[in-house]
Design an enzyme around this catalytic site. Sequence first.
Site, PDB file in Angstrom:
ATOM      1  N   LYS A   1       0.806  -1.234  -0.090  1.00 48.26           N
ATOM      2  CA  LYS A   1       0.105   0.039  -0.049  1.00 48.26           C
ATOM      3  C   LYS A   1       0.784   1.238   0.068  1.00 48.26           C
ATOM      4  O   LYS A   1       0.500   2.311  -0.725  1.00 48.26           O
ATOM      5  CB  LYS A   1      -1.083  -0.116   1.328  1.00 48.26           C
ATOM      6  CG  LYS A   1      -1.788  -1.217   1.322  1.00 48.26           C
ATOM      7  CD  LYS A   1      -2.958  -1.191   2.505  1.00 48.26           C
ATOM      8  CE  LYS A   1      -2.399  -1.232   3.815  1.00 48.26           C
ATOM      9  NZ  LYS A   1      -1.993  -2.525   4.094  1.00 48.26           N
TER      10      LYS A   1
ATOM     11  N   ARG B   1     -10.158   0.187   7.679  1.00 50.64           N
ATOM     12  CA  ARG B   1      -9.770  -1.176   7.794  1.00 50.64           C
ATOM     13  C   ARG B   1     -10.994  -1.786   8.504  1.00 50.64           C
ATOM     14  O   ARG B   1     -10.968  -3.078   8.787  1.00 50.64           O
ATOM     15  CB  ARG B   1      -8.867  -1.157   8.813  1.00 50.64           C
ATOM     16  CG  ARG B   1      -7.230  -1.322   8.184  1.00 50.64           C
ATOM     17  CD  ARG B   1      -6.344  -0.937   9.430  1.00 50.64           C
ATOM     18  NE  ARG B   1      -4.902  -1.654   9.275  1.00 50.64           N
ATOM     19  CZ  ARG B   1      -4.132  -1.175   8.564  1.00 50.64           C
ATOM     20  NH1 ARG B   1      -3.924  -0.063   8.253  1.00 50.64           N
ATOM     21  NH2 ARG B   1      -2.849  -1.731   8.564  1.00 50.64           N
TER      22      ARG B   1
ATOM     23  N   ARG C   1      11.054  -6.750   5.759  1.00 44.44           N
ATOM     24  CA  ARG C   1      11.170  -5.081   6.294  1.00 44.44           C
ATOM     25  C   ARG C   1      11.696  -4.939   7.748  1.00 44.44           C
ATOM     26  O   ARG C   1      12.151  -4.141   8.080  1.00 44.44           O
ATOM     27  CB  ARG C   1       9.820  -4.801   6.015  1.00 44.44           C
ATOM     28  CG  ARG C   1       9.554  -3.234   6.397  1.00 44.44           C
ATOM     29  CD  ARG C   1       8.131  -2.847   5.812  1.00 44.44           C
ATOM     30  NE  ARG C   1       7.073  -3.355   6.620  1.00 44.44           N
ATOM     31  CZ  ARG C   1       5.782  -3.166   6.510  1.00 44.44           C
ATOM     32  NH1 ARG C   1       5.337  -2.522   5.499  1.00 44.44           N
ATOM     33  NH2 ARG C   1       4.942  -3.542   7.370  1.00 44.44           N
TER      34      ARG C   1
ATOM     35  N   ARG D   1      10.620  -2.244  12.185  1.00 43.12           N
ATOM     36  CA  ARG D   1       9.366  -1.896  12.698  1.00 43.12           C
ATOM     37  C   ARG D   1       9.071  -2.987  13.810  1.00 43.12           C
ATOM     38  O   ARG D   1       9.129  -4.004  13.653  1.00 43.12           O
ATOM     39  CB  ARG D   1       8.563  -1.782  11.488  1.00 43.12           C
ATOM     40  CG  ARG D   1       8.024  -0.524  11.166  1.00 43.12           C
ATOM     41  CD  ARG D   1       6.669  -0.611  10.249  1.00 43.12           C
ATOM     42  NE  ARG D   1       5.531  -1.115  10.475  1.00 43.12           N
ATOM     43  CZ  ARG D   1       4.670  -1.344   9.628  1.00 43.12           C
ATOM     44  NH1 ARG D   1       4.620  -0.401   8.657  1.00 43.12           N
ATOM     45  NH2 ARG D   1       3.632  -1.823  10.041  1.00 43.12           N
TER      46      ARG D   1
ATOM     47  N   ARG E   1      -1.698  -9.937  13.012  1.00 45.63           N
ATOM     48  CA  ARG E   1      -2.104  -8.743  12.051  1.00 45.63           C
ATOM     49  C   ARG E   1      -2.927  -9.333  10.771  1.00 45.63           C
ATOM     50  O   ARG E   1      -3.877  -9.112  10.191  1.00 45.63           O
ATOM     51  CB  ARG E   1      -0.851  -7.943  11.263  1.00 45.63           C
ATOM     52  CG  ARG E   1      -0.375  -6.919  12.443  1.00 45.63           C
ATOM     53  CD  ARG E   1       1.196  -6.592  12.160  1.00 45.63           C
ATOM     54  NE  ARG E   1       1.116  -5.829  11.089  1.00 45.63           N
ATOM     55  CZ  ARG E   1       2.418  -5.723  10.509  1.00 45.63           C
ATOM     56  NH1 ARG E   1       3.395  -6.351  10.995  1.00 45.63           N
ATOM     57  NH2 ARG E   1       2.616  -5.074   9.324  1.00 45.63           N
TER      58      ARG E   1
HETATM   59  P1  ATP Z   1       1.730  -2.093   4.915  1.00 49.52           P
HETATM   60  O1  ATP Z   1       1.790  -0.651   4.997  1.00 49.52           O
HETATM   61  O2  ATP Z   1       3.026  -2.799   4.432  1.00 49.52           O
HETATM   62  O3  ATP Z   1       0.532  -2.646   3.927  1.00 49.52           O
HETATM   63  P2  ATP Z   1       0.394  -2.600   7.342  1.00 49.52           P
HETATM   64  O4  ATP Z   1      -1.059  -2.593   6.823  1.00 49.52           O
HETATM   65  O5  ATP Z   1       0.515  -3.618   8.297  1.00 49.52           O
HETATM   66  O6  ATP Z   1       1.439  -2.875   6.186  1.00 49.52           O
HETATM   67  P3  ATP Z   1       0.292   0.151   8.604  1.00 49.52           P
HETATM   68  O7  ATP Z   1      -0.783   0.572   7.481  1.00 49.52           O
HETATM   69  O8  ATP Z   1       1.303   1.033   8.628  1.00 49.52           O
HETATM   70  O9  ATP Z   1       0.597  -1.383   7.987  1.00 49.52           O
HETATM   71  O10 ATP Z   1      -0.503  -0.213   9.947  1.00 49.52           O
HETATM   72  C1  ATP Z   1       0.264  -0.455  10.972  1.00 49.52           C
HETATM   73  C2  ATP Z   1      -0.632  -0.586  12.074  1.00 49.52           C
HETATM   74  O11 ATP Z   1      -1.187   0.524  12.710  1.00 49.52           O
HETATM   75  C3  ATP Z   1      -1.808  -1.537  12.192  1.00 49.52           C
HETATM   76  O12 ATP Z   1      -1.364  -2.987  12.268  1.00 49.52           O
HETATM   77  C4  ATP Z   1      -2.657  -0.958  13.240  1.00 49.52           C
HETATM   78  O13 ATP Z   1      -2.517  -1.364  14.389  1.00 49.52           O
HETATM   79  C5  ATP Z   1      -2.359   0.436  13.201  1.00 49.52           C
HETATM   80  N1  ATP Z   1      -3.454   1.071  12.280  1.00 49.52           N
HETATM   81  C6  ATP Z   1      -3.156   1.695  11.004  1.00 49.52           C
HETATM   82  N2  ATP Z   1      -4.237   2.162  10.149  1.00 49.52           N
HETATM   83  C7  ATP Z   1      -5.425   1.617  11.031  1.00 49.52           C
HETATM   84  C8  ATP Z   1      -6.787   2.016  10.943  1.00 49.52           C
HETATM   85  N3  ATP Z   1      -6.965   2.550  10.000  1.00 49.52           N
HETATM   86  N4  ATP Z   1      -7.423   1.441  12.031  1.00 49.52           N
HETATM   87  C9  ATP Z   1      -6.955   0.893  13.003  1.00 49.52           C
HETATM   88  N5  ATP Z   1      -5.543   0.645  13.219  1.00 49.52           N
HETATM   89  C10 ATP Z   1      -4.827   1.227  12.284  1.00 49.52           C
HETATM   90 MG    MG Z   2       2.100   1.087   5.030  1.00 48.00          MG
END
Ligand code: ATP
Ligand code: MG
Length: 190
Positions: free
Chosen positions: A14, A89, A128, A134, A145
């Site tokens: 993403k 999400r 990563r 991270r 996750r």
């Molecule tokens: P990537 O960015 O590689 O797709 P990812 O989706 O796991 O990976 P991030 O989007 O950076 O990573 O999110 C990291 C963490 O931040 C999530 O696991 C969650 O705990 C929190 N988070 C981020 N966005 C939201 C959201 N919209 N609602 C609830 N928690 C969130």
């Molecule tokens: Mg991200």
Amino acid sequence: MKNIIIFGAPGSGKGTYSDEIVARYGMGHISTGDVLRSEIKNGTELGKIAKGYIDNGQLIPDELMIDILAKTYDALPAGQGVIFDGFPRTIAQAEALKKMLAARKHDMGIMIELIVDEETLLARLLNRAIEQGRADDNEETIKKRFEVYHKQTEPLSKWFEQEGIRNTFTWKGSKDVMLGEIFAFLDTIK
Ligand code: ATP
Ligand code: MG
């Protein structure tokens, strides 16, 4: 450019594709994960709350997240289009986003779903962990996750389908190929 919601499992790319889209079309970018990590780094109250959830692979509560999203959105220049990376999400977040945008006479635009097999996702996240360090990129938290993704986030895919704005792109082993397909699509809708 219209608003874009970029959707997919942890590690689906993403953030990577968002950066490429921003560079090509010059729009705003909201990564909720980046917003939260910056709050943690700055030691804010919000950061302290968020850390507990993130380190356990859980989602931050909807109410808090929706509030952060609206504030971040309103701080961006209007009219350029925004790419939403990591939000929504949950169904509640999606409904709230639709409502928040409608109140501003904006709409969700289009949704891009990145479909990547789980073996590739796991390999990317472990890699990563080495490159970026991270805290939530360790095998135990990654598994959590994925579970949270399947249970709370994946059902949203159908929600977007019903909204008539879902567009899927499937990983076939090359970033350039996937990016080419995404650009070819976005060139037709801007
Ligand atoms: P990537 O960015 O590689 O797709 P990812 O989706 O796991 O990976 P991030 O989007 O950076 O990573 O999110 C990291 C963490 O931040 C999530 O696991 C969650 O705990 C929190 N988070 C981020 N966005 C939201 C959201 N919209 N609602 C609830 N928690 C969130
Ligand atoms: Mg991200």
